[in-house]
Design an enzyme around this catalytic site. Structure first.
Site, PDB file in Angstrom:
ATOM      1  N   ASP A 105       3.808   9.459  -0.740  1.00 48.44           N
ATOM      2  CA  ASP A 105       2.463   8.768  -0.445  1.00 48.44           C
ATOM      3  C   ASP A 105       2.285   7.729  -1.718  1.00 48.44           C
ATOM      4  OD1 ASP A 105       0.436   8.106   1.282  1.00 48.44           O
ATOM      5  OD2 ASP A 105      -0.148  10.067   1.314  1.00 48.44           O
ATOM      6  N   HIS A 130       0.719  -1.107   0.054  1.00 46.49           N
ATOM      7  CA  HIS A 130       0.109  -0.036   0.058  1.00 46.49           C
ATOM      8  C   HIS A 130       0.904   1.114   0.090  1.00 46.49           C
ATOM      9  CE1 HIS A 130      -4.019  -1.907   0.933  1.00 46.49           C
ATOM     10  NE2 HIS A 130      -3.469  -2.864   1.168  1.00 46.49           N
TER      11      HIS A 130
END
Length: 467
Positions: A373, A165
Site C-alpha cells: 500500500d 498516491h
C-alpha cells in the site's frame, strides 16, 4: 488550517471529479464527494479560486464546465471503449498490479496503451484553456502520468506538480513495461514529483537514471535542461474531522449499540478495506481462522468484522476475490461459530463516515494488513478516532503508514503464523501498554495533518526551499 496558494492560479487534475451525481426523486444534482483529497483541496479552491479537472464517472455526458460549491469544475468525458481501455485496462490491468509489486500479473496490451495516451491527451486538452501565465497545475495519480509532458510541450511557463498516491515499484519490476520510457518522460516534465515514502521516491529516482538520460543526485534530477524535484510527501488525514465525529454524542450511542450487538464481553477485531487484492483480506481471514484453530480464543471470546467496500466489480480479478472472501467467511463460520455467536461478520457495503468512526471506537483491535500500500489512511483514521486512548493497531510492514506509526504492532502479512500470533498478542495486551502505544500513534497522527500535506506540496511547487 487549509493551505493558501499565494494568489497564484491553481488547477487540480485527478482521474475523478470532486463531485458526483445524486438522484433525488425525478431529478439529479451534483454533490461534493467524500474523501481525503477533496477534503484537503476543496477549501483551497473555494477560498482562492481555481479549477478541478476530472472524469465524472460513467459513459458520455456533458463536458461543459460548471461551478459547484465554490469550485470551477471541468468534466472530461469518456466513451465506453475509453473506459475499457484506459481505466479498466491500462490503469487497473497494467499499472495497478505492476506498481503493487506484481501481486497479480500485469497485462501489457498495445490497445490499452493507445487508449491511455488518448485519454491523457483529452485531459491535457481540457486543462490548457484553464491556465494563465505561471499557473500551478497539480496532477494526481497513476491514471495521468503522461499529462505533465503533454502540458509542458505547449506551456513552458507552467509550474507542474505530480503526486503518486500508490507505490512506485523497484526499477527491476518497472522495467518490464514496454512503455516504461514514455511514462518516465511524461512524469519528468513536472517541476515537483511527490511520493508517499522515501523508499518509493528512491525507486523512481533509480528508474529515471537507469531508463532515461536523467542525471542528478539526492532529490534532484535534470533532463534536457529541466530540473525536477523528487521527494516524499506522506499524505495525512483531517484529524479534527475524525475527533469531532468521535466526540459527538451520537458516536457514543452508535458504539454502544455495536458492542451490544456483537457481544459486550467479546473482543472485537476489525478490518476496513476496499475489496481489492492488494489489501490482503483473504490472507487476513486465514490468520483469523488460525487463531480460532489454535483454541486459545473461540467465537465466545472474540469476533472478527470485515467491512469490504465494493470496488471495480466488473473486473474479473475483483469478482474472483469477492467469491474467495465470501467462501472463506462461510467456511470459518461453518467450522467455528457457536449458537448465537458468529465468528466472522462480513459487510460488503459502503458506510457513512459517522458509522465508520463508531466501528473504529468499538474495535479492540484494528487489522490494517495490506500486502502492499502507498500509505493506507485507515490506520491513521483508527488512531484519530481512539479518543479514549485504548485499542491496538496491527499494521502491515508494507504499508507506507508503517514508516510513521512505529508503535503499531507491525506484521508481515505474508506470514500467516506470525499474523495469528500478533492477533493473539493484541487480544491479550495489557491496558497500560495499549495506552502507551496509542498515545504514540495519536501523537504521530497529530504532528502532520491533511492540510499540512497540501501546504507542503504546494510550497514545493511554488519553489519554497523549506517545503
Amino acid at each position: 488550517m487549509p493551505p493558501t496558494n499565494n494568489d497564484r492560479s491553481l488547477v487540480i487534475v485527478a482521474n475523478r471529479l470532486p463531485v458526483q451525481r445524486v438522484r433525488r426523486g425525478t431529478t439529479s444534482t451534483w454533490q461534493t464527494s467524500l474523501g481525503g483529497l477533496v477534503a484537503a483541496l476543496h477549501p483551497l479552491l473555494r477560498k482562492h479560486g481555481g479549477s478541478w479537472v476530472g472524469w465524472p464517472g460513467g459513459e458520455g455526458g456533458s463536458s461543459r464546465a460548471f461551478r459547484h460549491d465554490g469550485m470551477d469544475i471541468k468534466p472530461v468525458t469518456l466513451s465506453a471503449s475509453q473506459i475499457e481501455g484506459f481505466y479498466e485496462g491500462f490503469s487497473n490491468g497494467t499499472l495497478w498490479p505492476l506498481y503493487h509489486d506484481v501481486l497479480r500479473t500485469p497485462r501489457f496490451r498495445r490497445s490499452w496503451w493507445r487508449s491511455y495516451v488518448e485519454v491523457n491527451q483529452k485531459f491535457a486538452d481540457a486543462i490548457e484553456p484553464l491556465v494563465g501565465p505561471g499557473s500551478m497545475v497539480w496532477i494526481h495519480d497513476y491514471h495521468l502520468q503522461l499529462v505533465p509532458k503533454m502540458l509542458r510541450q505547449r506551456r513552458a511557463d507552467l509550474r507542474i506538480g505530480f503526486f503518486l498516491h500508490i507505490p512506485f515499484p523497484a526499477p527491476e519490476l518497472f522495467a518490464r513495461m514496454p512503455w516504461r520510457t514514455e511514462v518516465l518522460k511524461g512524469l519528468l516534465a513536472s517541476d515537483v514529483i511527490g511520493f508517499q515514502t522515501r523508499a518509493v521516491a528512491q525507486n523512481f529516482l533509480r528508474a529515471s537514471r537507469r531508463l532515461t538520460r536523467a542525471t542528478g543526485s539526492g532529490c534532484t534530477l535534470r533532463l534536457d535542461d529541466h530540473t525536477i524535484r523528487v521527494q516524499p510527501f506522506p499524505i495525512a488525514i483531517d484529524i479534527e474531522e475524525f475527533e469531532t465525529l468521535a466526540n459527538a454524542e451520537s458516536a457514543g450511542e452508535r458504539t454502544r449499540s455495536l458492542r451490544a450487538k456483537f457481544g459486550p464481553k467479546r473482543k472485537l477485531v476489525l478490518g476496513v478495506d476496499r475489496l481489492d487484492y492488494t489489501k490482503g483480506i483473504d490472507v487476513r481471514l486465514r490468520a483469523i481462522e488460525e487463531v480460532l484453530r489454535r483454541g486459545e480464543f473461540s467465537a465466545r471470546d472474540m469476533c472478527f468484522v470485515q467491512i469490504a467496500v465494493p470496488s471495480r466489480e466488473n473486473v474479473d480479478d475483483y469478482a474472483s476475490l469477492r467469491r474467495e472472501v465470501e467462501q472463506a467467511v462461510g467456511r470459518i463460520n461453518g467450522e467455528y461459530a457457536e449458537p448465537g455467536q458468529v465468528a466472522v461478520h462480513y459487510l460488503h457495503r459502503r458506510l457513512s463516515r459517522e458509522d465508520l468512526v463508531a466501528y473504529y471506537m468499538a474495535a479492540d483491535v484494528m487489522m490494517v494488513t495490506p500486502l502492499r500500500d502507498g500509505m493506507n489512511l485507515i490506520a491513521k483514521e483508527y488512531a484519530a478516532s481512539r479518543i479514549d486512548g485504548t485499542g491496538v493497531l496491527l499494521l502491515s510492514e508494507f504499508a507506507g503508514a508503517a514508516n510513521e506509526l512505529r508503535q503499531a504492532v507491525l506484521v508481515n502479512p505474508f506470514d500467516i503464523d506470525g499474523m495469528a500470533k500478533a492477533v493473539q498478542t493484541a487480544l491479550t495486551m495489557p491496558p497500560a501498554e495499549q495506552r502507551r502505544r496509542m498515545r504514540s500513534l495519536r501523537n504521530a497522527v497529530h504532528s502532520y495533518d491533511l492540510y499540512d500535506w497540501a501546504a507542503r506540496f504546494l510550497g514545493a511547487l511554488r519553489g519554497d526551499q523549506d517545503a
